[in-house]
Design a protein around this motif. Sequence first.
Motif, mmCIF file in Angstrom:
data_model
loop_
_atom_site.group_PDB
_atom_site.id
_atom_site.type_symbol
_atom_site.label_atom_id
_atom_site.label_comp_id
_atom_site.label_asym_id
_atom_site.label_seq_id
_atom_site.Cartn_x
_atom_site.Cartn_y
_atom_site.Cartn_z
ATOM 1 N N ARG A 309 0.914 -1.545 0.255
ATOM 2 C CA ARG A 309 0.148 0.046 0.189
ATOM 3 C C ARG A 309 0.999 1.146 -0.054
ATOM 4 N NH1 ARG A 309 -3.077 -2.741 3.833
ATOM 5 N NH2 ARG A 309 -2.246 -1.937 5.566
ATOM 6 N N ARG A 310 1.961 1.381 -0.015
ATOM 7 C CA ARG A 310 3.447 2.562 0.771
ATOM 8 C C ARG A 310 3.753 2.315 -1.111
ATOM 9 N NH1 ARG A 310 6.000 2.462 5.976
ATOM 10 N NH2 ARG A 310 7.478 1.639 4.943
ATOM 11 N N GLU A 311 3.890 3.543 -1.490
ATOM 12 C CA GLU A 311 4.903 3.532 -2.516
ATOM 13 C C GLU A 311 5.869 4.063 -2.310
ATOM 14 O OE1 GLU A 311 5.528 4.997 -6.399
ATOM 15 O OE2 GLU A 311 3.180 3.428 -5.809
ATOM 16 N N LEU A 312 7.057 3.832 -2.971
ATOM 17 C CA LEU A 312 8.753 4.200 -2.624
ATOM 18 C C LEU A 312 8.877 5.166 -3.422
ATOM 19 C CD1 LEU A 312 9.443 0.118 -3.503
ATOM 20 C CD2 LEU A 312 10.388 1.631 -0.729
ATOM 21 N N PRO A 313 10.064 6.021 -2.630
ATOM 22 C CA PRO A 313 10.369 6.858 -3.536
ATOM 23 C C PRO A 313 11.444 6.674 -4.652
ATOM 24 C CG PRO A 313 11.764 6.399 -1.656
ATOM 25 C CD PRO A 313 10.852 6.018 -1.522
ATOM 26 N N VAL A 314 11.641 7.768 -5.896
ATOM 27 C CA VAL A 314 11.964 7.274 -7.066
ATOM 28 C C VAL A 314 13.412 7.428 -6.523
ATOM 29 C CG1 VAL A 314 12.892 8.517 -8.792
ATOM 30 C CG2 VAL A 314 10.330 8.560 -7.720
ATOM 31 N N LEU A 315 14.276 6.858 -6.893
ATOM 32 C CA LEU A 315 15.665 7.238 -6.659
ATOM 33 C C LEU A 315 16.628 7.965 -7.105
ATOM 34 C CD1 LEU A 315 17.380 3.192 -6.729
ATOM 35 C CD2 LEU A 315 16.358 4.509 -4.537
ATOM 36 N N ALA A 316 17.859 8.879 -6.463
ATOM 37 C CA ALA A 316 18.141 9.948 -7.275
ATOM 38 C C ALA A 316 19.107 9.634 -8.079
ATOM 39 C CB ALA A 316 18.090 10.654 -5.844
ATOM 40 N N PRO A 317 20.055 10.169 -8.967
ATOM 41 C CA PRO A 317 20.870 9.344 -9.873
ATOM 42 C C PRO A 317 21.547 9.453 -9.033
ATOM 43 C CG PRO A 317 20.437 11.782 -10.228
ATOM 44 C CD PRO A 317 18.971 11.537 -9.594
ATOM 45 N N ASP A 318 22.349 10.051 -8.392
ATOM 46 C CA ASP A 318 23.519 10.038 -8.350
ATOM 47 C C ASP A 318 24.358 9.375 -6.353
ATOM 48 O OD1 ASP A 318 25.750 11.182 -9.798
ATOM 49 O OD2 ASP A 318 25.137 12.949 -9.158
ATOM 50 N N THR A 319 23.077 8.523 -6.280
ATOM 51 C CA THR A 319 23.216 7.877 -4.940
ATOM 52 C C THR A 319 22.924 6.626 -5.085
ATOM 53 O OG1 THR A 319 20.670 7.391 -5.010
ATOM 54 C CG2 THR A 319 21.562 9.224 -4.303
ATOM 55 N N SER A 320 24.250 5.186 -3.796
ATOM 56 C CA SER A 320 23.634 3.974 -4.889
ATOM 57 C C SER A 320 22.488 4.076 -3.564
ATOM 58 C CB SER A 320 25.200 3.875 -4.141
ATOM 59 O OG SER A 320 26.445 3.739 -4.679
#
Length: 335
Positions: A309-320
């Motif tokens: 039920r809980r959406e995940l955040p979109v990953l930022a481009p410069d993170t591992s």
Amino acid sequence: MSSEPTPSASALEVRDLSVVYPASRGRAPARAVDGVNLRIGKGEIVALIGESGCGKSTLARALVGLVRPTSGEVLYEDTALDYSAKGLKRYRRHTQLVLQDPGGALNPKQNVYDAVALGPRLHGLTEGLPLTVHEALSRAGLRPPEDYFDRYPHEMSGGQQQRVVIAGVLALNPSVIVADEPVASLDASVRGEILKLILGLRDELGLSALVVSHDLGLAWNIADRVAVMYLGRVVEQGTVEEVLLRPQHPYTRALLSVVPTGAEDWRPTLLTGEPPDPTAIPGGCRFHPRCPRWAGAPPAVRASGACDRRELPVLAPDTSAAACHLLDSTTLENV
């Protein structure tokens, strides 16, 4: 898992990129790419990994301007892509696509010289063209180049054909190549040669590359960083060592588990449920219907609705990082 590496100068980047194909024949709209952030540094090779149908090829085509995004943007050296005819033509001098099927990419009625010269001719770069073709073939590993000028595709092996395709790309002196399954149609004995060629071009010319593949071995052998894609979104990314030796996302772990290790207790993780369908993306974490970690979670965790039920955040481009609600759950360490 999340860390902040020091990014190199950007060669190519997408920000919050989405590609939605309209509804047709009674099917709902398909979100082939859904909010992707991805960056390729100068002189860097990034491998984009995932199952068939996850959106990899659509993203690759968006990167070279063959597919116009529904939202978000593509940036070359920090400048947004101009989708006018003149803007796209100028952009494709710098960013070139290498297709997976060299036989289909080459005109059977066109000899090698004309195939490699096609790009420069389209861009009006005809001065010194014989030398340009000669140098491009040489860099692609077809030597002596003049021996190949008059050959036709049917007179060459699959590996030689792929080298001709790469030579056609090099003739425009691009700074970025996007290679969509560049060795998928080749024999195993030839794949290593083509991968070695791409690495050599990076070292010799400073090329940046996005290499699209479902082959994790390819990523290990060629890439600096890896992005794992599932149902239109990047779910894990990082350096090769981080993603392939210490995978965090259960999808990445499942992909890696099918690679034989030689250990007596080796068992692949079989994903259950239906394969990805971009017209019916589930709520919450889009991987949860097939996720072995979620399936094996204690009842209390499942009842919390964390994944369904809980959406995940979109990953930022410069993170591992990996996009998973259950990464830090101590109750799931062995799931």
